[in-house]
Design an enzyme around this catalytic site. Structure first.
Site, PDB file in Angstrom:
ATOM      1  CG  ASP A  80      -1.852   1.259   1.390  1.00 43.72           C
ATOM      2  OD1 ASP A  80      -1.737   2.305   0.237  1.00 43.72           O
ATOM      3  OD2 ASP A  80      -2.756   1.276   1.959  1.00 43.72           O
ATOM      4  CB  SER A 156       5.087  11.025 -15.527  1.00 44.49           C
ATOM      5  OG  SER A 156       4.801  12.265 -15.525  1.00 44.49           O
ATOM      6  CE1 TYR A 183      -2.923  11.584 -11.589  1.00 42.49           C
ATOM      7  CE2 TYR A 183      -3.197  12.965 -13.575  1.00 42.49           C
ATOM      8  CZ  TYR A 183      -2.741  11.837 -13.097  1.00 42.49           C
ATOM      9  OH  TYR A 183      -2.553  10.571 -14.049  1.00 42.49           O
ATOM     10  CE  LYS A 187       0.866  10.345 -11.684  1.00 39.49           C
ATOM     11  NZ  LYS A 187       0.961   9.139 -11.852  1.00 39.49           N
TER      12      LYS A 187
HETATM   13  N1  LIG Z   1      -5.443   6.132 -17.633  1.00 44.80           N
HETATM   14  C1  LIG Z   1      -4.804   7.032 -18.192  1.00 44.80           C
HETATM   15  O1  LIG Z   1      -5.430   8.013 -18.935  1.00 44.80           O
HETATM   16  C2  LIG Z   1      -3.640   7.674 -17.689  1.00 44.80           C
HETATM   17  C3  LIG Z   1      -2.934   8.802 -18.331  1.00 44.80           C
HETATM   18  C4  LIG Z   1      -1.622   9.245 -18.057  1.00 44.80           C
HETATM   19  C5  LIG Z   1      -1.146   8.848 -16.791  1.00 44.80           C
HETATM   20  N2  LIG Z   1      -1.937   7.630 -16.316  1.00 44.80           N
HETATM   21  C6  LIG Z   1      -0.811   6.939 -14.969  1.00 44.80           C
HETATM   22  O2  LIG Z   1      -0.865   5.504 -15.333  1.00 44.80           O
HETATM   23  C7  LIG Z   1      -0.713   4.939 -14.278  1.00 44.80           C
HETATM   24  C8  LIG Z   1      -1.609   3.495 -14.140  1.00 44.80           C
HETATM   25  O3  LIG Z   1      -3.129   3.955 -14.273  1.00 44.80           O
HETATM   26  P1  LIG Z   1      -4.427   3.463 -14.866  1.00 44.80           P
HETATM   27  O4  LIG Z   1      -4.857   4.058 -15.852  1.00 44.80           O
HETATM   28  O5  LIG Z   1      -3.983   1.758 -15.060  1.00 44.80           O
HETATM   29  O6  LIG Z   1      -5.477   3.211 -13.498  1.00 44.80           O
HETATM   30  P2  LIG Z   1      -5.947   2.079 -12.721  1.00 44.80           P
HETATM   31  O7  LIG Z   1      -6.488   1.109 -13.443  1.00 44.80           O
HETATM   32  O8  LIG Z   1      -6.852   2.936 -11.645  1.00 44.80           O
HETATM   33  O9  LIG Z   1      -4.892   1.420 -11.775  1.00 44.80           O
HETATM   34  C9  LIG Z   1      -4.123   2.193 -10.868  1.00 44.80           C
HETATM   35  C10 LIG Z   1      -3.419   1.198  -9.983  1.00 44.80           C
HETATM   36  O10 LIG Z   1      -2.815   1.869  -8.788  1.00 44.80           O
HETATM   37  C11 LIG Z   1      -3.309   1.324  -7.676  1.00 44.80           C
HETATM   38  N3  LIG Z   1      -3.356   2.055  -6.559  1.00 44.80           N
HETATM   39  C12 LIG Z   1      -3.889   3.054  -6.187  1.00 44.80           C
HETATM   40  N4  LIG Z   1      -3.722   3.748  -4.752  1.00 44.80           N
HETATM   41  C13 LIG Z   1      -2.686   2.863  -4.500  1.00 44.80           C
HETATM   42  C14 LIG Z   1      -2.087   2.603  -3.313  1.00 44.80           C
HETATM   43  N5  LIG Z   1      -2.328   3.369  -2.213  1.00 44.80           N
HETATM   44  N6  LIG Z   1      -1.176   1.568  -3.063  1.00 44.80           N
HETATM   45  C15 LIG Z   1      -0.866   0.624  -3.952  1.00 44.80           C
HETATM   46  N7  LIG Z   1      -1.576   0.702  -4.926  1.00 44.80           N
HETATM   47  C16 LIG Z   1      -2.425   1.672  -5.312  1.00 44.80           C
HETATM   48  C17 LIG Z   1      -4.533   0.708  -8.075  1.00 44.80           C
HETATM   49  O11 LIG Z   1      -5.071  -0.416  -7.288  1.00 44.80           O
HETATM   50  P3  LIG Z   1      -6.406  -0.519  -6.472  1.00 44.80           P
HETATM   51  O12 LIG Z   1      -7.136  -1.233  -7.439  1.00 44.80           O
HETATM   52  O13 LIG Z   1      -6.388  -1.219  -5.323  1.00 44.80           O
HETATM   53  O14 LIG Z   1      -7.066   0.905  -6.383  1.00 44.80           O
HETATM   54  C18 LIG Z   1      -4.603   0.362  -9.500  1.00 44.80           C
HETATM   55  O15 LIG Z   1      -3.925  -1.031  -9.208  1.00 44.80           O
HETATM   56  C19 LIG Z   1      -1.007   5.738 -13.166  1.00 44.80           C
HETATM   57  O16 LIG Z   1       0.152   6.222 -12.443  1.00 44.80           O
HETATM   58  C20 LIG Z   1      -1.633   7.013 -13.777  1.00 44.80           C
HETATM   59  O17 LIG Z   1      -1.467   8.448 -13.252  1.00 44.80           O
HETATM   60  C21 LIG Z   1      -2.819   6.793 -16.919  1.00 44.80           C
END
Ligand SMILES: NC(=O)c1ccc[n+]([C@@H]2O[C@H](COP(=O)([O-])OP(=O)(O)OC[C@H]3O[C@@H](n4cnc5c(N)ncnc54)[C@H](OP(=O)(O)O)[C@@H]3O)[C@@H](O)[C@H]2O)c1
Length: 316
Positions: A80, A156, A183, A187
């Site tokens: 976590d 990021s 946010y 990032k």
């Molecule tokens: N999707 C986009 O458009 C986008 C764009 C730019 C950057 N990003 C970046 O890409 C990365 C992955 O995001 P995603 O889109 O795949 O989102 P996601 O599906 O919400 O995945 C985020 C992951 O982070 C975990 N997490 C959140 N809080 C946590 C904590 N306190 N301890 C441990 N794990 C934690 C979540 O676990 P839980 O399931 O337990 O909550 C989940 O496994 C992020 O860093 C995000 O900022 C995404």
């Protein structure tokens, strides 16, 4: 510099690669981009460790990946990032269970959370997205040092355009909270951490990369109300009329590329998007990296401040 681009998928980027013998550790491995990265890398023979804060979600991800790839060497570990004790425990358990980590992908994240704090009293997004990963990386570094073609990939976002890190008030103690400034700051911190890692560890053959994955529909938007989601989409499409969503396999491509591309072997401290190293750009809303995110003096200040916040020093 790379044959891949916006529409490439994780499988495209890894096609022809043999990752057997490599251990890849991925935070946020139970969902979205982290899970797809784990799947794609396990399919190429990597030993994949999915880290997350919920064992049931991790088990579900491992089971789903094994259903597609029965030969996958994939396992999970609890971490976590919003609780420094959990991060330390994860580091210890990882050092007991694994011999090395070749690729660490600091992928987990939260976006636009309401004002709140981690277990240790840090602002939620700064504390989870940056500080949790800072401490985890410190505790996993002895394993990374034992890897081959050692890389650290920090997720990021183009959202870093929204704000530099306020090094005088990262936890919003003396200013009004705004979920997007927070946010954006977190990032930007992911990129400055990448710069700091490269400065300290690049000479030891450990290279660090920051990645913007694109815009992908995942659980990341869970904290947005319907109105906030509409406002975000309208902002994005106004500033980038050519914007289109990526699929999750496309979204996972740039982190897979940064983790494995031979073009990047001796080069780090860079920000990548669409499977390329991005140029510095101070104004574009459609791409590029802001210079404040690559500034080495700010990277040093953030490093020292992060060490103070976790109460541990991170010696190179
Ligand atoms: N999707 C986009 O458009 C986008 C764009 C730019 C950057 N990003 C970046 O890409 C990365 C992955 O995001 P995603 O889109 O795949 O989102 P996601 O599906 O919400 O995945 C985020 C992951 O982070 C975990 N997490 C959140 N809080 C946590 C904590 N306190 N301890 C441990 N794990 C934690 C979540 O676990 P839980 O399931 O337990 O909550 C989940 O496994 C992020 O860093 C995000 O900022 C995404």
């Amino acid at each position: 510099m790379s044959d891949f681009g916006e529409s490439s998928t994780a499988d495209d980027v890894l096609a022809g690669q043999d990752l057997s013998g490599k251990t890849v550790f991925i935070t946020g491995g139970n969902s979205g981009l982290g899970r797809e990265t784990g799947r794609a890398m396990a399919a190429k023979g990597a030993h994949v460790v999915l880290a997350g804060r919920d064992q049931e979600k991790l088990n579900a991800a491992v089971t789903a990946i094994k259903a597609d790839h029965p030969e996958a060497q994939i396992e999970s570990i609890i971490c976590d990032l919003g609780a420094l004790e959990s991060v330390r425990a994860c580091g210890k358990e990882a050092r007991d269970r694994f011999d090395k980590i070749d690729v660490l992908i600091n992928n987990a994240g939260v976006m636009a959370t309401p004002k709140g704090a981690t277990n240790d009293g840090l602002e939620t997004q700064f504390g989870t997205n940056h500080i949790g990963h800072f401490l985890l990386t410190k505790h996993l570094m002895p394993l990374v040092e034992k890897g081959q073609d050692k890389r650290i990939v920090n997720l990021s976002s183009r959202g870093h355009h929204m704000a530099p890190v306020d090094l005088d008030d990262p936890n919003f103690e003396n200013r009004d909270y705004n979920e997007w400034v927070s946010y954006g700051q977190s990032k930007t911190a992911n990129i400055l951490f990448t710069v700091g890692l490269e400065q300290r560890f690049g000479g030891k053959g450990i290279h660090a990369y920051a990645v913007h994955p694109g815009g992908i529909r995942t659980n990341l938007s869970r904290h947005l109300s319907e109105d906030q989601s509409k406002a975000l989409i309208s902002r994005v499409t106004k500033s980038d009329p050519g914007f289109s969503w990526k699929t999750i396999p496309q979204g996972a491509a740039t982190q897979c590329w940064a983790a494995t591309a031979s073009e990047l072997r001796d080069r780090g401290g860079v920000y990548c998007e669409d499977c390329h190293v991005a140029e510095v750009d101070e104004t574009s809303s459609t791409g590029g990296v802001r210079s404040y995110a690559l500034d080495s003096a700010s990277a040093d200040r953030l490093w020292s401040m992060s060490e103070q916040m976790v109460g541990e020093s991170f010696t190179a």
